[in-house]
Design a protein around this motif. Structure first.
Motif, short mmCIF file in Angstrom:
data_model
loop_
_atom_site.label_atom_id
_atom_site.label_comp_id
_atom_site.label_asym_id
_atom_site.label_seq_id
_atom_site.Cartn_x
_atom_site.Cartn_y
_atom_site.Cartn_z
N HIS A 93 -6.91 14.06 32.72
CA HIS A 93 -7.58 15.10 33.18
C HIS A 93 -7.38 15.43 34.40
CE1 HIS A 93 -10.41 14.20 29.71
NE2 HIS A 93 -10.52 12.87 30.02
N VAL A 94 -6.78 16.76 34.65
CA VAL A 94 -6.29 17.31 36.01
C VAL A 94 -7.41 18.27 36.38
CG1 VAL A 94 -4.49 18.29 37.03
CG2 VAL A 94 -4.24 16.81 34.89
N THR A 95 -7.75 18.17 37.47
CA THR A 95 -8.92 18.81 38.25
C THR A 95 -8.27 19.76 39.47
OG1 THR A 95 -10.64 17.45 37.63
CG2 THR A 95 -11.04 19.35 39.39
N GLY A 96 -8.20 20.98 39.41
CA GLY A 96 -7.87 22.02 40.42
C GLY A 96 -8.74 22.32 41.35
N GLY A 97 -8.47 23.00 42.66
CA GLY A 97 -9.21 23.31 43.63
C GLY A 97 -10.07 24.47 43.23
N ASN A 98 -10.14 25.19 42.08
CA ASN A 98 -11.16 25.78 41.84
C ASN A 98 -12.17 25.20 40.78
OD1 ASN A 98 -9.90 26.09 39.08
ND2 ASN A 98 -9.41 28.07 39.27
N MET A 99 -12.04 23.82 40.82
CA MET A 99 -13.02 23.13 39.87
C MET A 99 -12.71 23.14 38.58
SD MET A 99 -14.08 21.13 42.17
CE MET A 99 -15.28 20.02 41.36
N ARG A 100 -11.58 23.95 38.31
CA ARG A 100 -11.44 23.83 36.60
C ARG A 100 -10.83 22.73 36.47
NH1 ARG A 100 -7.30 27.32 33.45
NH2 ARG A 100 -8.17 26.61 31.40
N ARG A 101 -10.95 21.99 35.07
CA ARG A 101 -10.37 20.95 34.50
C ARG A 101 -9.70 21.19 33.55
NH1 ARG A 101 -13.51 15.54 32.60
NH2 ARG A 101 -13.20 16.51 30.63
N VAL A 102 -8.58 20.79 33.14
CA VAL A 102 -7.86 20.59 32.05
C VAL A 102 -7.55 19.26 31.47
CG1 VAL A 102 -6.79 22.96 32.38
CG2 VAL A 102 -5.49 20.73 32.91
N THR A 103 -7.57 19.12 30.31
CA THR A 103 -7.34 17.94 29.65
C THR A 103 -6.11 18.00 28.73
OG1 THR A 103 -9.79 17.29 29.39
CG2 THR A 103 -8.14 16.13 27.75
N LEU A 104 -4.99 17.14 28.89
CA LEU A 104 -4.08 17.39 28.36
C LEU A 104 -3.59 16.06 27.46
CD1 LEU A 104 -1.87 18.47 31.49
CD2 LEU A 104 -2.66 19.93 29.86
N VAL A 105 -3.06 16.30 26.17
CA VAL A 105 -2.46 15.24 25.54
C VAL A 105 -1.34 15.03 26.24
CG1 VAL A 105 -1.42 16.77 23.94
CG2 VAL A 105 -1.95 14.51 23.25
N VAL A 106 -1.09 13.60 26.39
CA VAL A 106 0.23 13.29 26.96
C VAL A 106 1.38 12.82 25.94
CG1 VAL A 106 1.45 11.35 28.63
CG2 VAL A 106 -1.07 12.51 29.19
N ILE A 107 2.40 13.41 25.79
CA ILE A 107 3.36 13.06 24.92
C ILE A 107 4.34 11.91 25.60
CG2 ILE A 107 5.39 13.77 23.69
CD1 ILE A 107 4.05 16.86 24.04
N PRO A 108 4.45 10.83 24.86
CA PRO A 108 5.24 9.72 25.48
C PRO A 108 6.59 10.10 25.90
CG PRO A 108 4.20 8.97 23.30
CD PRO A 108 4.00 10.50 23.45
N PRO A 109 7.08 9.72 27.20
CA PRO A 109 8.20 10.05 27.69
C PRO A 109 9.64 9.71 26.39
CG PRO A 109 7.08 8.69 29.27
CD PRO A 109 6.36 8.61 28.13
N GLU A 110 9.27 8.92 26.13
CA GLU A 110 10.52 8.43 25.00
C GLU A 110 10.36 9.01 23.81
OE1 GLU A 110 6.97 5.65 24.51
OE2 GLU A 110 8.09 6.19 26.02
N ALA A 111 9.57 10.02 23.42
CA ALA A 111 9.52 10.89 22.20
C ALA A 111 10.57 11.70 22.07
CB ALA A 111 8.10 11.70 22.14
N ASP A 112 10.81 11.92 20.72
CA ASP A 112 11.80 12.90 20.23
C ASP A 112 11.73 14.15 20.86
OD1 ASP A 112 12.53 14.72 17.91
OD2 ASP A 112 14.13 13.60 18.25
#
Length: 166
Positions: A93-112
């Motif tokens: 979950h990433v929150t920015g200065g305008n208090m907007r939050r985004v939830t991101l699915v994290v793709i594993p670094p080793e993914a194809d």
């Protein structure tokens, strides 16, 4: 990412839904290069600066990342890194200065790269309401075992199921 491209180019590691999208489990996807959050957050912060303002907080599941610091200076700004043990291991979950939050699915670094590109495209689809596990598993990216168990238990399962009549 081009719609006709199945493979993800090295520079295309973040995708977000358009602003007028259906709400769902995630607002997009992120494919970090490593599990070193302190190394990955600066690039993520730059990419999200426009959509959510200057990033000031990243909430993450500690079990999915290497040891990290609690805060770092990123492009002259303080960014808090908050480990939350109960958080889904497949998201940040990433929150920015305008208090907007985004939830991101994290793709594993080793993914194809082909599978990663497909998850990036699907997660940022305007009407996507799929959960992180469905997005990853649906394109052949293995799920973290500990999240599957904790999800099962939180939905009513028990790890010590007693047999009837026993």
């Amino acid at each position: 990412m081009r719609a006709d491209s199945l493979a993800c180019d090295a520079g295309e590691r973040l995708s977000l839904k358009p602003r007028n999208s259906e709400s769902g489990f995630v607002d997009g996807a992120w494919w970090p290069r490593s599990r070193d959050l302190t190394a990955e957050v600066p690039e993520l912060a730059i990419a999200l600066n426009g959509p959510i303002g200057p990033v000031w907080r990243v909430a993450f599941p500690p079990s999915a990342w290497g040891i990290t610091v609690r805060e770092l200076i990123c492009h002259g700004r303080l960014v808090k890194l908050e480990g939350i043990g109960s958080q889904n291991v497949h998201v940040v979950h990433v929150t920015g200065g305008n208090m907007r939050r985004v939830t991101l699915v994290v793709i594993p670094p080793e993914a194809d790269s082909v599978a990663a590109g497909r998850v990036l495209a699907a997660a940022s689809g305007q009407n996507n309401v799929a959960c992180p596990e469905t997005l990853l598993d649906g394109f052949g990216i293995p799920l973290a075992l500990e999240n599957a168990l904790s999800r099962w238990e939180s939905e009513g399962g028990r790890g010590d199921v007693a047999r009837a009549g026993g």
